[in-house]
Scaffold this motif. Structure first.
Motif, PDB file in Angstrom:
ATOM      1  N   THR A 226       0.853  -1.181   0.000  1.00  0.00           N
ATOM      2  CA  THR A 226       0.000   0.000   0.000  1.00  0.00           C
ATOM      3  C   THR A 226       0.893   1.236   0.000  1.00  0.00           C
ATOM      4  OG1 THR A 226      -1.843  -1.084   1.121  1.00  0.00           O
ATOM      5  CG2 THR A 226      -1.700   1.305   1.315  1.00  0.00           C
ATOM      6  N   SER A 227       0.670   2.134  -0.962  1.00  0.00           N
ATOM      7  CA  SER A 227       1.586   3.264  -1.104  1.00  0.00           C
ATOM      8  C   SER A 227       0.878   4.492  -1.660  1.00  0.00           C
ATOM      9  CB  SER A 227       2.747   2.882  -2.036  1.00  0.00           C
ATOM     10  OG  SER A 227       2.272   2.616  -3.345  1.00  0.00           O
ATOM     11  N   LEU A 228       1.483   5.643  -1.390  1.00  0.00           N
ATOM     12  CA  LEU A 228       1.052   6.916  -1.952  1.00  0.00           C
ATOM     13  C   LEU A 228       2.277   7.551  -2.596  1.00  0.00           C
ATOM     14  CD1 LEU A 228      -0.977   9.261  -2.334  1.00  0.00           C
ATOM     15  CD2 LEU A 228      -0.213  10.120  -0.109  1.00  0.00           C
TER      16      LEU A 228
ATOM     17  N   TYR B  51      -1.992   3.242  -4.355  1.00  0.00           N
ATOM     18  CA  TYR B  51      -2.211   1.805  -4.539  1.00  0.00           C
ATOM     19  C   TYR B  51      -2.479   1.172  -3.183  1.00  0.00           C
ATOM     20  CZ  TYR B  51      -1.182   1.902  -9.473  1.00  0.00           C
ATOM     21  OH  TYR B  51      -1.267   2.150 -10.828  1.00  0.00           O
ATOM     22  N   ASN B  52      -3.485   0.297  -3.141  1.00  0.00           N
ATOM     23  CA  ASN B  52      -3.947  -0.272  -1.881  1.00  0.00           C
ATOM     24  C   ASN B  52      -3.991  -1.801  -1.969  1.00  0.00           C
ATOM     25  OD1 ASN B  52      -5.240   0.247   0.840  1.00  0.00           O
ATOM     26  ND2 ASN B  52      -6.810  -1.014  -0.134  1.00  0.00           N
TER      27      ASN B  52
ATOM     28  N   ASN C 277      -3.948  -6.002  -5.633  1.00  0.00           N
ATOM     29  CA  ASN C 277      -4.088  -4.625  -5.187  1.00  0.00           C
ATOM     30  C   ASN C 277      -4.823  -3.813  -6.253  1.00  0.00           C
ATOM     31  OD1 ASN C 277      -2.270  -3.385  -7.111  1.00  0.00           O
ATOM     32  ND2 ASN C 277      -0.534  -3.963  -5.827  1.00  0.00           N
ATOM     33  N   TRP C 278      -5.296  -2.659  -5.881  1.00  0.00           N
ATOM     34  CA  TRP C 278      -5.942  -1.751  -6.828  1.00  0.00           C
ATOM     35  C   TRP C 278      -5.326  -0.373  -6.667  1.00  0.00           C
ATOM     36  CZ3 TRP C 278      -8.480   2.731  -5.443  1.00  0.00           C
ATOM     37  CH2 TRP C 278      -8.780   2.871  -4.078  1.00  0.00           C
ATOM     38  N   GLY C 279      -5.452   0.441  -7.712  1.00  0.00           N
ATOM     39  CA  GLY C 279      -4.835   1.756  -7.637  1.00  0.00           C
ATOM     40  C   GLY C 279      -5.572   2.796  -8.457  1.00  0.00           C
TER      41      GLY C 279
ATOM     42  N   ALA D 122      -6.644   1.024 -11.799  1.00  0.00           N
ATOM     43  CA  ALA D 122      -5.879  -0.188 -12.087  1.00  0.00           C
ATOM     44  C   ALA D 122      -6.187  -1.297 -11.090  1.00  0.00           C
ATOM     45  CB  ALA D 122      -4.380   0.118 -12.062  1.00  0.00           C
ATOM     46  N   LEU D 123      -6.104  -2.531 -11.584  1.00  0.00           N
ATOM     47  CA  LEU D 123      -6.223  -3.729 -10.755  1.00  0.00           C
ATOM     48  C   LEU D 123      -5.057  -4.642 -11.100  1.00  0.00           C
ATOM     49  CD1 LEU D 123      -8.034  -5.281  -8.689  1.00  0.00           C
ATOM     50  CD2 LEU D 123      -9.109  -6.381 -10.682  1.00  0.00           C
ATOM     51  N   ASN D 124      -4.343  -5.119 -10.076  1.00  0.00           N
ATOM     52  CA  ASN D 124      -3.136  -5.919 -10.281  1.00  0.00           C
ATOM     53  C   ASN D 124      -3.211  -7.246  -9.540  1.00  0.00           C
ATOM     54  OD1 ASN D 124      -1.323  -3.786 -11.650  1.00  0.00           O
ATOM     55  ND2 ASN D 124      -2.001  -2.734  -9.800  1.00  0.00           N
TER      56      ASN D 124
END
Length: 251
Positions: free
Chosen positions: A36-38, A63-64, A71-73, A97-99
């Protein structure tokens, strides 16, 4: 006493081995890192340096983590287009986005994953976006060594679905290869090579190399500089670009 001596010997043998098996710091660089990031990403692109045509701005990326493999972003760009005859500043096209990823083991080895993004035509002016809803399915594979080096290859297909009929149709393939080194001293270097092919025009292609250098300011904050240029091809999206990234990890 003999038991304590034996335990000490085993600890001396096993602990260094365990230390070698531990993951290096997570930098948010490997495609299989699920963090999870900003990120705040100021950027500048010289589209045509001699003609004075460029874009600049800042993109916020969030991104979470959903679970260890998903994760999704969302990426929100604020952009300025500038040329000798016109300029415009505003919101660009937002990306969702979905990863999915399958990381390599802590000893290194193969990892792989898939990515799906949707780009919404949210730009406040036609100069700042494509004017169409786009999707970008992608897949990648990587091989990682336990010395901090990894190499990866991925392919993305960018396709416009619907939107402004007066705007260009998008059907673009992108092949990406990179090799990276992640240091135990909290810095990294990454070389990327992009190949773009425009399927809407015959024989239109471009090769773009990039170099990125970054460091972990601390265990949860990263800073990097990235630069790229047009190297070859009869399609030219830019002369050169440079960006700075500030990434907060583990939110």
């Amino acid at each position: 006493m003999k038991k304590w001596i034996l335990a000490a010997v085993l600890a001396g043998v096993l602990l260094p081995a365990q230390a070698q098996l531990q993951r290096k710091y997570e930098y948010g660089v490997e495609p299989t890192e699920n963090i999870t990031s900003l990120e705040v990403n100021p950027n500048f692109t010289a589209i045509d340096d001699k003609a004075g045509i460029s874009t600049s701005g800042v993109t916020a990326k969030m991104y979470n983590v959903i679970n260890p493999n998903w994760n999704w972003g969302i990426e929100v760009p604020l952009t300025r287009f500038e040329s000798p005859t016109e300029s415009e500043t505003g919101l660009g096209d937002i990306t969702l986005a979905l990863n999915w990823m399958k990381p390599e083991s802590i000893q290194g080895g193969f990892g792989y994953g898939a990515h799906m993004e949707m780009i919404a035509p949210t730009a406040t002016d036609k100069l700042l976006g494509a004017g169409k809803v786009q999707i970008g399915p992608a897949a990648f594979a990587l091989y990682s060594w336990d010395n901090g080096i990894f190499t990866a290859i991925g392919y993305k297909q960018m396709i416009s679905l619907f939107g402004d009929h007066a705007r260009d149709t998008i059907d673009m393939g992108r092949l990406r290869y990179n090799i990276s080194y992640l240091s135990d001293d909290k810095w990294w270097v990454q070389a990327n090579l992009y190949y773009y092919h425009d399927f809407t025009s015959s024989n239109q292609m471009e090769v773009v190399p990039e170099l990125e250098v970054g460091t972990l300011v601390n265990d949860g904050t990263a800073l990097y500089v990235n630069a790229g240029t047009h190297a070859a091809g009869n399609m030219k999206s830019k002369d050169w670009n440079v960006s700075i990234g500030f990434r907060i990890l583990y939110l």
